[in-house]
Design a protein around this motif. Sequence first.
Motif, mmCIF file in Angstrom:
data_model
loop_
_atom_site.group_PDB
_atom_site.id
_atom_site.type_symbol
_atom_site.label_atom_id
_atom_site.label_comp_id
_atom_site.label_asym_id
_atom_site.label_seq_id
_atom_site.Cartn_x
_atom_site.Cartn_y
_atom_site.Cartn_z
ATOM 1 N N HIS A 162 8.455 26.331 29.210
ATOM 2 C CA HIS A 162 7.910 24.850 28.877
ATOM 3 C C HIS A 162 8.799 24.089 30.124
ATOM 4 O O HIS A 162 9.818 24.414 30.600
ATOM 5 C CB HIS A 162 8.166 24.399 27.528
ATOM 6 C CG HIS A 162 9.717 24.053 27.299
ATOM 7 N ND1 HIS A 162 10.161 22.928 26.572
ATOM 8 C CD2 HIS A 162 10.902 24.682 27.740
ATOM 9 C CE1 HIS A 162 11.309 22.852 26.636
ATOM 10 N NE2 HIS A 162 11.680 23.869 27.223
ATOM 11 N N ASN B 95 2.448 24.552 17.269
ATOM 12 C CA ASN B 95 1.138 24.149 17.199
ATOM 13 C C ASN B 95 0.704 24.230 18.761
ATOM 14 O O ASN B 95 -0.511 25.020 19.075
ATOM 15 C CB ASN B 95 0.673 22.808 16.935
ATOM 16 C CG ASN B 95 0.896 22.559 15.257
ATOM 17 O OD1 ASN B 95 0.694 23.640 14.515
ATOM 18 N ND2 ASN B 95 1.129 21.344 14.859
ATOM 19 N N ALA B 96 1.102 23.736 19.634
ATOM 20 C CA ALA B 96 0.783 23.741 21.213
ATOM 21 C C ALA B 96 0.742 25.050 21.541
ATOM 22 O O ALA B 96 -0.228 25.654 22.394
ATOM 23 C CB ALA B 96 1.523 22.904 22.092
ATOM 24 N N THR C 24 -2.698 27.109 22.536
ATOM 25 C CA THR C 24 -3.047 27.373 24.014
ATOM 26 C C THR C 24 -3.354 28.754 24.621
ATOM 27 O O THR C 24 -2.546 29.616 23.825
ATOM 28 C CB THR C 24 -1.767 26.993 25.084
ATOM 29 O OG1 THR C 24 -1.588 25.582 24.729
ATOM 30 C CG2 THR C 24 -2.184 27.109 26.331
ATOM 31 N N SER D 242 -0.796 23.731 28.229
ATOM 32 C CA SER D 242 -1.277 22.892 27.321
ATOM 33 C C SER D 242 -1.246 21.529 27.871
ATOM 34 O O SER D 242 -0.781 21.312 28.781
ATOM 35 C CB SER D 242 -0.109 22.726 26.128
ATOM 36 O OG SER D 242 0.888 22.001 26.612
ATOM 37 N N LYS D 243 -1.924 20.808 26.999
ATOM 38 C CA LYS D 243 -1.887 19.069 27.382
ATOM 39 C C LYS D 243 -0.850 18.907 27.146
ATOM 40 O O LYS D 243 0.158 19.245 26.117
ATOM 41 C CB LYS D 243 -2.998 18.578 26.520
ATOM 42 C CG LYS D 243 -4.318 18.726 26.761
ATOM 43 C CD LYS D 243 -5.386 17.994 25.900
ATOM 44 C CE LYS D 243 -6.713 18.381 26.119
ATOM 45 N NZ LYS D 243 -7.853 17.782 25.229
ATOM 46 N N PHE E 204 2.410 17.026 24.965
ATOM 47 C CA PHE E 204 2.599 16.708 23.527
ATOM 48 C C PHE E 204 3.962 16.199 23.542
ATOM 49 O O PHE E 204 4.709 16.472 24.059
ATOM 50 C CB PHE E 204 2.043 17.677 22.633
ATOM 51 C CG PHE E 204 2.971 19.081 23.132
ATOM 52 C CD1 PHE E 204 3.890 19.179 22.116
ATOM 53 C CD2 PHE E 204 2.687 19.903 23.817
ATOM 54 C CE1 PHE E 204 5.139 20.365 22.363
ATOM 55 C CE2 PHE E 204 3.649 20.909 24.169
ATOM 56 C CZ PHE E 204 4.713 21.180 23.349
#
Length: 655
Positions: free
Chosen positions: A127, A195-196, A200, A206-207, A209
């Motif tokens: 991330h 969730n992400a 994904t 991912s978008k 968030f």
Amino acid sequence: MKINRLLIFVFLLVQSFLFAQTKEVLFTIDNHPYYTDEFTRVYNKNLDLVKDDSQKDLDKYLELFLGYKLKVEKANKLGLQYGTTYQNELKSYRNQLSKNYLNDSKVTNELVREAYDRLQQEVRASHILILVDEGASPQDTLKAYNRIIEIKKRLDSGEDFIAIAQQTSEDPSVKENNGDLGYFSAFRMVYPFENAAYKTKVGQVSKPFRTRFGYHLVKVVDKRQNRGEVTVAHIMIVKPNVSDAAQNEKAKATIDDIYKKIQQGESFESLAQQFSEDKSSASKGGVLQRFGSGQLSSEEFENVAFSLVKKDDISAPFQSQFGWHIVKLIDKHPVRSLDDMKAELEDKIRKDERSLLITNSLAKKLRNKYTIAKDAKALAQVKKVVTDAFYSQTWEVPANTKDGNITILTINKTYKVSTLVFLNFVYSQQKSNIKTKPLTKLVDELFEKFTDEQLIGYYNENLENEFPEFRYVMDEYRDGLLLFDLMEKEIWNRAKSDTTGLMSYHRANLDKYQWKKRYNVDILSSTDKVTIEKAQNFLKKGKSIDYIKEKLNKDGKVNVMAKSGLYEEDYDVLSQYSNVKPGVTSIVNKDKYYFVVNVKDTKEAGPKEFIDCKGKVISDYQQYLENNWVDELKKEFQISVNNDVFAKVKQQLVK
């Protein structure tokens, strides 16, 4: 002997309930009435727990129930119900029990299903984080958002994720891990992040968030099936407490010797029983309780355990922070069924950000269930006293708020909440760093949140009235806690501190505290008879254990091992000898091992000194005091049993 508060009495064991019977006074203790409905309920509730039919005898059960209530009366008489520890624990238990009622079952079930589905997989992700506080100003929030959008555009254009993470991510660990978070499953990350990651696809980003830490982009590197749980056995040599090179080398040498014996074909289980220093598992052949990823304190141990493929595979010796280990695979277990995990998942959800979804849903239902009245004038007065200092977290509740006792919120026409309570709530919310403007809008927003909180609080306070089964459990637990504290005061602590009583009890029951005949011995073992015969000859010549091991353990092979100590006559291999005398014994065979024993000294059977059996004496003395306790209480309190009413109860229960 002390027991867990939750097991203090059989009345507390099962939470199943019957509808209340017609109430009549069954008996009184010092004019305090106890009713037939409670007696009937607890009798029926525990009926299936008892296997001995004599325990179902109602006359005997009445004596048991009466004795229990006598102890509760004694606790109340001593004022134990006012104790701080008691009050705190009762409150804590009620909070725990109420959690089953303070949720929305539909939302909870949906979250349980989602979590269970996610637990089937482990996700490996990297991330990029741009930090921004939850309560950051709109300007700072927009600035952080624009930065994450720009980073996403760079990634979409084909730039390398790791390179951009190193350049832009504000996660402090990025320097060490390049943003790689490793594998994780449900409940390991904050909920929005989870969730992400799960939504994904592998290889995609991912978008943007937001979590409470800031804005993120997640790249999913891999998804794999959850490896479930594993059962293993291990042999452990504990790491020395001091940083002593010689001691550490000795520990490593011992584990290496054991591993060589395993490779020579000796039994893992027998070696674990003889030499493992994990006392909790050694007697069971080294077998540990099954575990999953992240459940042990040692990542090294877990990785080795999960790396074993087939049943009975054995690892090479390896070191953890606790010492040296050899691990044997017993079995692997897939992820449990949803039914098996449901209660565990519900508990995790209550402790997770997911719980906000449940709370919000419950509050919405309670708004429909109860009548709510808001005093607009009182709310307007609050808006006048809340200032811009709120945004800098320096606002204080006015010291002389003249309208402090005015009701600002009413629930169900009877439950009234004052303006001062709301003002204190506003004060507490400064920590959330909320930036809503203008102030009037901020106060309105906080009042809605406050109303939800008060609704849930009102509902919680009335659980005893709304749910009879909740009231029953709380009444029983309240009595159980009192009984625990009473027994601690009157029995357990008394037994520990009554030195004269303990000594007298020990002398009066000396036949219960006897040593068997004991031997001070060296016990040598080997799977090879010729080797143990050589060891026997060395012992007869007076050679030391170190000398024998040096002579017989050669060429990298551990042919003989030894242990020494003072043991009773029926200990392990000693029970194989019918007439043990000082000196070197004959050779015996047990469980594929040959043993010889050097008996250095003997101690005849005889009574144990008090210090040698103090723990057992205390336990027995406690039981002695408890057995005579009810008779003492019957003399202290005035008891009156309504036999006619009890006769009717018996008729009802035997039908």
